[in-house]
Design a protein around this motif. Structure first.
Motif, mmCIF file in Angstrom:
data_model
loop_
_atom_site.group_PDB
_atom_site.id
_atom_site.type_symbol
_atom_site.label_atom_id
_atom_site.label_comp_id
_atom_site.label_asym_id
_atom_site.label_seq_id
_atom_site.Cartn_x
_atom_site.Cartn_y
_atom_site.Cartn_z
ATOM 1 N N LEU A 1 0.818 -1.214 0.000
ATOM 2 C CA LEU A 1 0.000 0.000 0.000
ATOM 3 C C LEU A 1 0.850 1.262 0.000
ATOM 4 O O LEU A 1 0.463 2.286 -0.572
ATOM 5 C CB LEU A 1 -0.940 0.005 1.211
ATOM 6 C CG LEU A 1 -2.174 -0.884 1.106
ATOM 7 C CD1 LEU A 1 -2.976 -0.851 2.403
ATOM 8 C CD2 LEU A 1 -3.060 -0.466 -0.068
ATOM 9 N N THR A 2 2.015 1.192 0.618
ATOM 10 C CA THR A 2 2.901 2.363 0.635
ATOM 11 C C THR A 2 3.410 2.674 -0.763
ATOM 12 O O THR A 2 3.398 3.825 -1.211
ATOM 13 C CB THR A 2 4.079 2.118 1.589
ATOM 14 O OG1 THR A 2 3.574 1.807 2.890
ATOM 15 C CG2 THR A 2 4.964 3.346 1.686
ATOM 16 N N VAL A 3 3.862 1.650 -1.470
ATOM 17 C CA VAL A 3 4.336 1.853 -2.845
ATOM 18 C C VAL A 3 3.171 2.269 -3.740
ATOM 19 O O VAL A 3 3.306 3.169 -4.590
ATOM 20 C CB VAL A 3 5.016 0.575 -3.380
ATOM 21 C CG1 VAL A 3 5.437 0.768 -4.830
ATOM 22 C CG2 VAL A 3 6.217 0.214 -2.514
ATOM 23 N N PHE A 4 2.019 1.627 -3.543
ATOM 24 C CA PHE A 4 0.830 1.987 -4.318
ATOM 25 C C PHE A 4 0.483 3.463 -4.124
ATOM 26 O O PHE A 4 0.165 4.181 -5.089
ATOM 27 C CB PHE A 4 -0.347 1.115 -3.882
ATOM 28 C CG PHE A 4 -1.669 1.536 -4.457
ATOM 29 C CD1 PHE A 4 -2.022 1.200 -5.756
ATOM 30 C CD2 PHE A 4 -2.575 2.268 -3.689
ATOM 31 C CE1 PHE A 4 -3.240 1.596 -6.294
ATOM 32 C CE2 PHE A 4 -3.791 2.671 -4.215
ATOM 33 C CZ PHE A 4 -4.130 2.330 -5.517
ATOM 34 N N ALA A 5 0.534 3.936 -2.890
ATOM 35 C CA ALA A 5 0.195 5.332 -2.601
ATOM 36 C C ALA A 5 1.156 6.291 -3.287
ATOM 37 O O ALA A 5 0.749 7.324 -3.825
ATOM 38 C CB ALA A 5 0.204 5.557 -1.084
ATOM 39 N N ALA A 6 2.449 5.948 -3.265
ATOM 40 C CA ALA A 6 3.440 6.816 -3.911
ATOM 41 C C ALA A 6 3.202 6.894 -5.414
ATOM 42 O O ALA A 6 3.406 7.951 -6.029
ATOM 43 C CB ALA A 6 4.842 6.284 -3.620
ATOM 44 N N LEU A 7 2.750 5.793 -6.013
ATOM 45 C CA LEU A 7 2.467 5.792 -7.455
ATOM 46 C C LEU A 7 1.127 6.448 -7.779
ATOM 47 O O LEU A 7 0.993 7.132 -8.799
ATOM 48 C CB LEU A 7 2.478 4.353 -7.972
ATOM 49 C CG LEU A 7 3.818 3.615 -7.892
ATOM 50 C CD1 LEU A 7 3.641 2.159 -8.305
ATOM 51 C CD2 LEU A 7 4.859 4.283 -8.767
ATOM 52 N N LEU A 8 0.134 6.244 -6.913
ATOM 53 C CA LEU A 8 -1.201 6.777 -7.191
ATOM 54 C C LEU A 8 -1.260 8.295 -7.011
ATOM 55 O O LEU A 8 -2.043 8.965 -7.698
ATOM 56 C CB LEU A 8 -2.234 6.113 -6.279
ATOM 57 C CG LEU A 8 -3.683 6.555 -6.525
ATOM 58 C CD1 LEU A 8 -4.172 6.043 -7.874
ATOM 59 C CD2 LEU A 8 -4.605 6.076 -5.409
ATOM 60 N N GLY A 9 -0.449 8.852 -6.108
ATOM 61 C CA GLY A 9 -0.516 10.279 -5.823
ATOM 62 C C GLY A 9 -0.474 11.157 -7.070
ATOM 63 O O GLY A 9 -1.396 11.949 -7.305
ATOM 64 N N PRO A 10 0.553 11.044 -7.907
ATOM 65 C CA PRO A 10 0.590 11.866 -9.118
ATOM 66 C C PRO A 10 -0.573 11.594 -10.070
ATOM 67 O O PRO A 10 -1.065 12.511 -10.734
ATOM 68 C CB PRO A 10 1.931 11.475 -9.758
ATOM 69 C CG PRO A 10 2.760 10.980 -8.619
ATOM 70 C CD PRO A 10 1.807 10.295 -7.693
ATOM 71 N N ILE A 11 -1.022 10.335 -10.147
ATOM 72 C CA ILE A 11 -2.178 10.017 -11.005
ATOM 73 C C ILE A 11 -3.416 10.752 -10.500
ATOM 74 O O ILE A 11 -4.180 11.340 -11.278
ATOM 75 C CB ILE A 11 -2.411 8.498 -11.043
ATOM 76 C CG1 ILE A 11 -1.205 7.775 -11.648
ATOM 77 C CG2 ILE A 11 -3.695 8.165 -11.819
ATOM 78 C CD1 ILE A 11 -1.297 6.261 -11.564
ATOM 79 N N ALA A 12 -3.624 10.728 -9.170
ATOM 80 C CA ALA A 12 -4.766 11.430 -8.586
ATOM 81 C C ALA A 12 -4.644 12.934 -8.790
ATOM 82 O O ALA A 12 -5.644 13.619 -9.020
ATOM 83 C CB ALA A 12 -4.871 11.103 -7.102
ATOM 84 N N GLY A 13 -3.412 13.457 -8.712
ATOM 85 C CA GLY A 13 -3.210 14.882 -8.957
ATOM 86 C C GLY A 13 -3.578 15.262 -10.381
ATOM 87 O O GLY A 13 -4.185 16.317 -10.618
ATOM 88 N N LEU A 14 -3.229 14.401 -11.319
ATOM 89 C CA LEU A 14 -3.590 14.639 -12.721
ATOM 90 C C LEU A 14 -5.109 14.572 -12.904
ATOM 91 O O LEU A 14 -5.708 15.422 -13.585
ATOM 92 C CB LEU A 14 -2.900 13.600 -13.602
ATOM 93 C CG LEU A 14 -3.071 13.742 -15.122
ATOM 94 C CD1 LEU A 14 -2.475 15.057 -15.601
ATOM 95 C CD2 LEU A 14 -2.409 12.566 -15.835
ATOM 96 N N ALA A 15 -5.746 13.580 -12.278
ATOM 97 C CA ALA A 15 -7.200 13.451 -12.368
ATOM 98 C C ALA A 15 -7.894 14.645 -11.719
ATOM 99 O O ALA A 15 -8.891 15.163 -12.245
ATOM 100 C CB ALA A 15 -7.657 12.155 -11.698
ATOM 101 N N ALA A 16 -7.374 15.093 -10.579
ATOM 102 C CA ALA A 16 -7.970 16.240 -9.893
ATOM 103 C C ALA A 16 -7.851 17.507 -10.732
ATOM 104 O O ALA A 16 -8.760 18.345 -10.735
ATOM 105 C CB ALA A 16 -7.298 16.442 -8.532
#
Length: 449
Positions: free
Chosen positions: A255-270
């Motif tokens: 989950l830690t690695v997933f969060a680090a990868l998802l953060g920029p994706i979520a920023g792009l989506a936001a």
């Protein structure tokens, strides 16, 4: 010299002398020049704002529940379950009627009082906390009614508006300065959010991080006090319960690695989501078009709800589905597109409403969908994917990473094991959105100067 200038100089001087006496340099005790002095009268107003906003929030939630129960013919249980049990024709008719009410209601308000003036962000950042009382109260009531009928907007818009407007009126009655009015209006708006979601600390942080843009020590106390008082008062009518039910969560490297990868994706989506909101807000109908646009757009959303009932309402049901790991990937992919479109279209029709839960729902669906693919590489708890996505999307869309984490914590009361992954995700999402020069979902709704 103006009274507020006198107060600032007197209090700054007192802070300076206190620091000198203690022999310790403590800059956070010396407030910025625009932070007002907190007198006894000010503290009494903070308490009054908390009490009145708590009562107002409880009353608005009663209106919301009554409207939902009458519209979809149920007495208890989740809103989404009632919508799913209802006939498809009922969904379409309910949204069409909601659109007709919205169009006629806001057309009459604009004809009588003029346009604008009821947005909290504009009042705080452009008008020193001034909001017209009657139009704002009427706008909030219309908003909560159409959300209860299924409009794809957030329920927090109305209590934020009522809290800010009532606080501003209290300030005028007490003869407070502009700086005090702005502070009280922000506290009222944050308290409105806090009491309807049972998030006292999150409401206070929204006051500070989003509405005031500062964590000055002097402002922390009134923000916390007003939100806590409003939340406690609202318990008279609203349950002191967790908003979302989640199981026990534990930290994992996956989950830690997933969060680090998802953060920029979520920023792009936001960023894309925020730009959609900006486009919708700029193209809101004027004049007689306001009578027709909500009716048409809400009816389309009602038709869309025949195969996808989840698009109706503020999105609370969607969030709970992701946390229960009950949302299949195909449905998640559809809702990732349809829910933001339904929300921005509803806002663009001329309707007024909140964006908090629709944004959170979009983030939770994004986390679930990406997590479904990630689980084939390095499995982890599915609820973790949803929570991380929700927090990251909120942080980037609101431009409030601290408030986003605390809100998720209070809404679930069970994310201690995910604290580090959440912080990774909100940091990455916020950095990405700022790199792309994305404003917040609140600032894009400011009227053009």
């Amino acid at each position: 010299m103006r009274p507020d200038v006198d107060d600032r100089q007197e209090d700054n001087g007192s802070a300076d002398r206190s620091a000198e006496r203690s022999g310790v340099d403590q800059p956070n005790l010396i407030p910025p020049a625009d932070v007002p002095r907190l007198s006894v009268r000010m503290w009494l107003l903070v308490a009054a704002v908390g009490v009145v906003t708590g009562l107002a929030g409880a009353a608005l939630m009663e209106v919301l529940h009554l409207t939902s129960h009458l519209t979809y013919g149920y007495h208890s249980g989740p809103f989404l379950a009632a919508v799913e049990r209802s006939d498809p024709e009922r969904r379409v008719v309910a949204l069409a009627v909601a659109g007709a009410i919205a169009g006629l209601g806001w057309w009459c308000l604009r004809r009588r009082f003029g346009s604008g003036g009821t947005e909290v962000s504009a009042a705080l950042w452009r008008r020193e906390g001034r909001m017209p009382l009657i139009p704002t109260l009427a706008t909030g009531l219309l908003s909560i009614v159409i959300v209860g009928m299924g409009a794809s907007l957030g329920r927090e818009g109305a209590p934020r508006q009522w809290g800010a407007a009532l606080a501003g009126r209290f300030s005028d009655w007490a003869g407070m300065t502009s700086a005090h009015r702005r502070l009280l209006a922000a506290c009222g708006a944050g308290a409105g959010m806090a009491c309807v979601y049972n998030v006292p600390l999150g409401g206070a942080l929204l006051t500070l991080e989003v509405m005031l843009g500062t964590f000055s020590l002097r402002l922390v106390l009134p923000a916390v006090a007003s939100s806590c008082i409003a939340t406690a008062v609202a318990w008279v009518a609203l349950p002191n319960a967790t908003t979302y039910q989640v199981g026990q969560l534990h930290w994992s490297a996956s989950l830690t690695v997933f969060a680090a990868l998802l953060g920029p994706i979520a920023g792009l989506a936001a960023t894309g989501y925020t730009r959609l909101i900006a486009i919708a807000h700029r193209n809101r109908p004027q004049g007689r078009a306001l009578l027709v646009a909500p009716l048409l757009i809400f009816t389309v959303v009602g038709v869309l709800a025949i195969p996808y009932p989840q698009v109706l309402g503020n999105g609370k049901g969607i969030v709970q589905l992701t946390m229960d790991a009950s949302l299949a990937a195909p449905m998640a992919a559809a809702l990732l597109v349809l829910k933001p479109l339904a929300t921005t279209a509803s806002l663009g029709s001329g309707a007024s409403g909140g964006l908090f839960t629709p944004t959170m729902a979009t983030g939770a669906v994004l986390g679930t969908l990406v997590g479904d693919g990630w689980s084939h590489l390095w499995p982890a708890a599915p609820v973790g994917y949803a929570l991380i996505g929700a927090a990251a999307m909120l942080a980037a869309a609101m431009q409030a990473p601290i408030a986003a984490v605390v809100l998720i914590l209070e809404l679930t009361r069970n994310i201690d094991g995910l604290m580090v992954p959440l912080l990774f995700a909100v940091t990455g999402a916020t950095l990405m959105s700022r790199y792309l020069n994305s404003p917040s979902i609140y600032s894009v709704r400011l009227p053009a100067q």
